[in-house]
Enzyme design. Structure first.
Site, short mmCIF file in Angstrom:
data_model
loop_
_atom_site.label_atom_id
_atom_site.label_comp_id
_atom_site.label_asym_id
_atom_site.label_seq_id
_atom_site.Cartn_x
_atom_site.Cartn_y
_atom_site.Cartn_z
N TRP A 21 0.83 -1.21 0.00
CA TRP A 21 0.00 0.00 0.00
C TRP A 21 0.87 1.26 0.00
O TRP A 21 0.60 2.21 -0.73
CB TRP A 21 -0.95 -0.05 1.18
CG TRP A 21 -1.96 1.05 1.35
CD1 TRP A 21 -2.54 1.40 2.52
CD2 TRP A 21 -2.54 1.93 0.36
NE1 TRP A 21 -3.43 2.44 2.32
CE2 TRP A 21 -3.45 2.78 1.00
CE3 TRP A 21 -2.37 2.07 -1.01
CZ2 TRP A 21 -4.18 3.77 0.34
CZ3 TRP A 21 -3.10 3.07 -1.69
CH2 TRP A 21 -3.99 3.89 -1.01
N GLU A 29 -4.45 -8.42 8.52
CA GLU A 29 -4.65 -7.44 9.60
C GLU A 29 -5.92 -7.78 10.39
O GLU A 29 -6.03 -7.47 11.57
CB GLU A 29 -4.77 -6.02 9.02
CG GLU A 29 -3.46 -5.45 8.49
CD GLU A 29 -2.67 -4.66 9.53
OE1 GLU A 29 -2.96 -4.79 10.74
OE2 GLU A 29 -1.74 -3.94 9.13
N LEU A 56 0.09 -10.95 5.39
CA LEU A 56 -0.44 -10.38 6.64
C LEU A 56 -1.95 -10.19 6.57
O LEU A 56 -2.45 -9.45 5.74
CB LEU A 56 0.23 -9.02 6.92
CG LEU A 56 -0.22 -8.33 8.21
CD1 LEU A 56 0.10 -9.18 9.44
CD2 LEU A 56 0.42 -6.96 8.34
N ASP A 74 -14.98 0.83 1.54
CA ASP A 74 -13.79 0.07 1.91
C ASP A 74 -14.16 -1.35 2.33
O ASP A 74 -13.45 -2.32 2.00
CB ASP A 74 -13.05 0.79 3.05
CG ASP A 74 -11.58 0.41 3.11
OD1 ASP A 74 -11.11 -0.36 2.25
OD2 ASP A 74 -10.88 0.90 4.01
N LYS A 83 -13.22 -3.31 9.32
CA LYS A 83 -13.69 -3.98 8.09
C LYS A 83 -12.85 -5.22 7.78
O LYS A 83 -13.32 -6.17 7.16
CB LYS A 83 -13.71 -3.01 6.91
CG LYS A 83 -12.39 -2.26 6.68
CD LYS A 83 -11.53 -2.85 5.60
CE LYS A 83 -10.19 -2.14 5.52
NZ LYS A 83 -9.38 -2.52 4.39
#
Length: 357
Positions: free
Chosen positions: A14, A304, A302, A258, A199
């Site tokens: 990102w 999150e 990963l 999102d 989210k």
């Protein structure tokens, strides 16, 4: 907008994707990576082969392993380290002159909650304790439906720049208005951060349901949309309990936008983790949630959401929230319930009833 000097701390997917968008838009961008091979690849071959392979990078984007060099003297600095390492990374730049005197405007991409002695904290609250006093209430949180791969390609993406200090929100909004990016301002810093963190928890459950749906007579697109809507409701409950100021944050690109892309996109690592729970029994090798978090690098990517799940569980207990989906994932990752048993309970016992209590 005339070209700006921008630093990016963290060369993951990102951070690299947004750095590329800004560099392609004419800004001069320098990115910090811990790994020498990442820096060499960006500088010599204009590609981040480790974290964003296959996407050519602009010559306006350079890299360095010297974190103070990248942070110093920039008009804008963007923090993109994972939540687990964010505070320790930022401590390395607090002595840099332009940070010390507060002349650099700081934006943050990191999603998630951060552990503290007083329970889970939001990213910006944690950073305000590490950075000089002048950054209190002036940091900018950047979020929205934005997979790095599409941002790097220049595919149209919407972002929100949220800050308690309107001037900085507007400045980052203007910086982000480059070809391929649409940027908007928000002053609901808490709500936008909650959407970004929570989210990922919903997306793990969505991924599991998606994997089951491939061979199910019970679950399909309708059930997935039911889960997404109920998940948004749980995110809003967390947000309002923690001090979100604008209900419309949850129906904006920071909220439903999102959530939708994280749940549905082929690029989503949380969705992938949820699929792997069903398809490869990825949880078999871990004893419980704490063991999973401690050894999360063994997954190979990963999620999150797995980390955020523990924090959301703590927040729900503190505020007396009933979060059926988030609590269900906590019990799955903690080996208290089998994924299939939870999904069948969840979607056959009236999820919509649970939303309204």
């Amino acid at each position: 907008m005339e070209p700006k000097n921008v630093g990016v701390i963290g060369a993951g997917a990102w951070g690299s994707g947004l750095a590329q968008a800004l560099a392609r838009g004419g800004h001069k961008v320098q990115i910090w990576a811990r790994e020498a091979d990442v820096v060499e690849g960006i500088n010599k071959e204009h590609e981040n082969k480790r974290y964003l392979p296959g996407y050519p990078l602009s010559e306006n984007l350079t890299a360095s392993t010297d974190i103070e060099e990248v942070a110093d003297g920039k008009e804008f600095l963007i923090l993109a380290s994972p939540s687990l390492y964010l505070a320790s990374t930022v401590k390395q730049i607090v002595g840099v002159p332009s940070i010390k005197n507060g002349s650099t405007i700081i934006g943050v991409l990191t999603k998630g909650f951060i552990a503290s002695e007083n329970g889970p904290k939001l990213v910006l609250n944690t950073l305000e304790e590490v950075l000089p006093e002048s950054y209190k209430s002036s940091l900018v949180y950047i979020s929205g439906p934005s997979h790095a791969e599409e941002v790097a390609m220049g595919k149209l993406t919407g972002l929100i720049a949220a800050s308690e200090y309107p001037r900085n929100s507007f400045k980052f909004r203007d910086l982000l208005r480059v070809p391929g990016l649409m940027a908007y301002s928000s002053f609901d810093v808490v709500g936008v951060q909650i959407c970004a963190a929570a989210k990922n928890v919903i997306a793990v459950v969505y991924g599991s349901l998606d994997a089951v749906s491939e061979h199910s007579d019970i679950f399909g697109d309708n059930a997935e949309s039911l889960l997404l809507a109920a998940g948004l409701n749980e995110i809003q409950q967390i947000g309002m309990a923690m001090g979100a100021t604008h209900p419309e944050t949850f129906t904006s690109i920071a909220g439903v936008g999102d959530l939708d892309v994280t749940c549905r996109s082929k690029y989503g690592r949380n969705r992938r983790f949820g699929q792997d729970i069903i398809k490869t029994d990825i949880l078999d090798r871990f004893e419980n949630l704490d063991d999973l978090i401690a050894r999360i690098s063994e997954i190979g990517y990963l999620s999150e959401g797995a980390v955020a799940c523990k924090f959301v569980h703590e927040i729900a207990q503190r505020h007396g929230l009933r979060l059926t989906i988030c609590d269900g994932l906590y019990r799955i990752l903690n080996k208290e319930i089998k994924p299939m048993d939870f999904l069948q309970q969840l979607l056959t016992q009236g999820i919509s009833d649970k939303q309204h209590h």
